[in-house]
Design an enzyme around this catalytic site. Structure first.
Site, PDB file in Angstrom:
ATOM      1  N   SER A 100       0.811  -1.212   0.000  1.00  0.00           N
ATOM      2  CA  SER A 100       0.000   0.000   0.000  1.00  0.00           C
ATOM      3  C   SER A 100       0.853   1.276   0.000  1.00  0.00           C
ATOM      4  O   SER A 100       0.615   2.195  -0.782  1.00  0.00           O
ATOM      5  CB  SER A 100      -0.951  -0.065   1.199  1.00  0.00           C
ATOM      6  OG  SER A 100      -1.228   1.174   1.677  1.00  0.00           O
ATOM      7  N   ALA A 102       3.973   1.721  -0.955  1.00  0.00           N
ATOM      8  CA  ALA A 102       4.691   1.873  -2.234  1.00  0.00           C
ATOM      9  C   ALA A 102       3.720   2.342  -3.319  1.00  0.00           C
ATOM     10  O   ALA A 102       4.054   3.225  -4.120  1.00  0.00           O
ATOM     11  CB  ALA A 102       5.332   0.545  -2.641  1.00  0.00           C
ATOM     12  N   ALA A 103       2.521   1.783  -3.325  1.00  0.00           N
ATOM     13  CA  ALA A 103       1.554   2.143  -4.378  1.00  0.00           C
ATOM     14  C   ALA A 103       1.104   3.596  -4.235  1.00  0.00           C
ATOM     15  O   ALA A 103       0.935   4.294  -5.239  1.00  0.00           O
ATOM     16  CB  ALA A 103       0.364   1.189  -4.342  1.00  0.00           C
ATOM     17  N   ASP A 144       9.163  -3.707  -3.156  1.00  0.00           N
ATOM     18  CA  ASP A 144       7.779  -3.217  -3.307  1.00  0.00           C
ATOM     19  C   ASP A 144       7.690  -2.182  -4.424  1.00  0.00           C
ATOM     20  O   ASP A 144       6.869  -2.294  -5.332  1.00  0.00           O
ATOM     21  CB  ASP A 144       7.280  -2.555  -2.006  1.00  0.00           C
ATOM     22  CG  ASP A 144       6.989  -3.563  -0.913  1.00  0.00           C
ATOM     23  OD1 ASP A 144       7.465  -4.700  -1.028  1.00  0.00           O
ATOM     24  OD2 ASP A 144       6.279  -3.208   0.054  1.00  0.00           O
TER      25      ASP A 144
HETATM   26  O1  PMV Z   1       5.426  -5.748   4.431  1.00  0.00           O
HETATM   27  P1  PMV Z   1       5.828  -5.373   3.065  1.00  0.00           P
HETATM   28  O2  PMV Z   1       4.870  -5.723   1.987  1.00  0.00           O
HETATM   29  O3  PMV Z   1       6.291  -3.957   2.947  1.00  0.00           O
HETATM   30  O4  PMV Z   1       7.087  -6.297   2.672  1.00  0.00           O
HETATM   31  C1  PMV Z   1       8.276  -6.224   3.372  1.00  0.00           C
HETATM   32  C2  PMV Z   1       9.257  -7.153   2.767  1.00  0.00           C
HETATM   33  C3  PMV Z   1      10.516  -7.320   3.604  1.00  0.00           C
HETATM   34  O5  PMV Z   1      11.338  -8.215   2.887  1.00  0.00           O
HETATM   35  C4  PMV Z   1      10.193  -7.907   4.955  1.00  0.00           C
HETATM   36  C5  PMV Z   1      11.252  -6.003   3.817  1.00  0.00           C
HETATM   37  C6  PMV Z   1      11.903  -5.435   2.593  1.00  0.00           C
HETATM   38  O6  PMV Z   1      12.368  -4.288   2.697  1.00  0.00           O
HETATM   39  O7  PMV Z   1      11.995  -6.114   1.557  1.00  0.00           O
END
Ligand code: PMV
Length: 306
Positions: A100, A102-103, A144
């Site tokens: 969310s 990032a989007a 992301d």
């Molecule tokens: O929680 P999200 O969708 O923002 O994913 C985080 C992914 C991690 O690998 C835990 C952190 C990262 O910076 O890649």
């Protein structure tokens, strides 16, 4: 001046969350069932109109500091002092590992550059969005923003590889939301503390690396059964890294008891979403019903064959 509109979709990490922070590979896909829509219109004062905040851009709360800074830097770079009303609408649940934040950043960067009459490439958008993501998440791997700005499934290695990797499989992916906010920043920090304290945890990171590469091989071979096994194995490693939660584990177990080929948490964890894989729509629909009856707040079904 006309209203400028832009959008961005959510994302799902299929495998490699957390280990991706340590330079290991991850695979992620755009999640087009959810999206952010933004609109920008010229005005006398810069305002934000969103679910979380309505008011002057300069007075936006901490939650929006990342976006504020990204906007400030964009206007600084293009030497503009034009004012605008920015409206943000979202169907991506926040803090659920669905990309969310990032989007939101990607959609706003797209709209703002258009507002300023600047032409751009996906890489430019990713660079701007990463300014905001760094403030929100600390030291994100960048996966992301890469997936969200490119809108393509990716095989990703931090600062090294961003390879379009088509996920074309006769299988159904169920995304189930625990309804609980994930805690990515905290989970990433705790994993770091674990690996510093006890190097045995690095074995889990190495295992996740092997699993991400096996997942890639399974997808390339069209082997949904293998991919499912790999997903469940990845979940066990994420549990050892303490980033799962009871609610996520319950949804994983329920999926497996209802015909899933495999299941795991997705994203930062400690809340957020779980994904499970099925070889038939029928099984996936049945599992979806069971998950919704037993704790999932929302479920989406994706067919992985393009
Ligand atoms: O929680 P999200 O969708 O923002 O994913 C985080 C992914 C991690 O690998 C835990 C952190 C990262 O910076 O890649």
């Amino acid at each position: 001046m006309d209203t400028i509109k832009a959008k961005a979709y959510g994302k799902i990490i299929l495998i490699g969350e957390h280990s991706v922070v340590y330079g290991k590979p991850a695979i992620a896909l755009p999640f087009k069932a959810t999206q952010i829509d933004v609109e920008i219109k010229e005005s006398k004062v810069s305002l934000i109109d969103s679910k979380f905040f309505k008011g002057k851009l300069d007075e936006a709360p901490e939650l929006l500091y990342g976006i504020r800074e990204m906007i400030r830097r964009i206007f600084e770079k293009y030497k503009s002092d034009r004012k605008f009303v920015l409206t943000i609408k979202s169907t991506i649940p926040g803090e659920r590992g669905m990309g969310s934040s990032a989007a939101v950043s990607v959609a706003i960067a797209r709209a703002l550059l258009e507002f300023l009459g600047v032409s751009y490439k996906n890489e430019d958008i990713a660079q701007w969005a990463n300014i905001s993501e760094k403030i929100v998440h600390g030291n994100p791997s960048g996966i992301d923003v890469s997936v969200v700005s490119n809108e393509m499934s990716l095989y990703f290695i931090r600062n090294k590889v961003k390879e379009h990797f088509p996920i074309n499989l006769k299988a159904y992916l169920l995304v189930a939301d625990t309804g609980i906010m994930g805690k990515t920043k905290e989970a990433v920090r705790d994993v770091r503390n674990l690996v510093i304290k006890d190097r045995a945890y690095l074995d889990n990171i190495d295992t996740l690396e092997r699993l991400a590469n096996r997942a890639r091989q399974a997808i390339e071979a069209g082997d949904a059964v293998k991919l499912g096994q790999v997903m469940t194995h990845a979940h066990q490693n994420l549990q050892k890294l303490t980033v799962s939660s009871k609610e996520l584990d319950d949804l994983v177990n329920l999926s497996l008891a209802n015909g899933a080929l495999g299941a795991k948490m997705t994203g930062g964890g400690r809340g957020g979403c779980m994904i499970s894989l099925y070889d038939s729509q029928n099984k996936a629909e049945k599992a979806k019903e069971e998950l919704l009856k037993n704790g999932a707040k929302d479920c989406w079904l994706l067919y992985l064959e393009n």
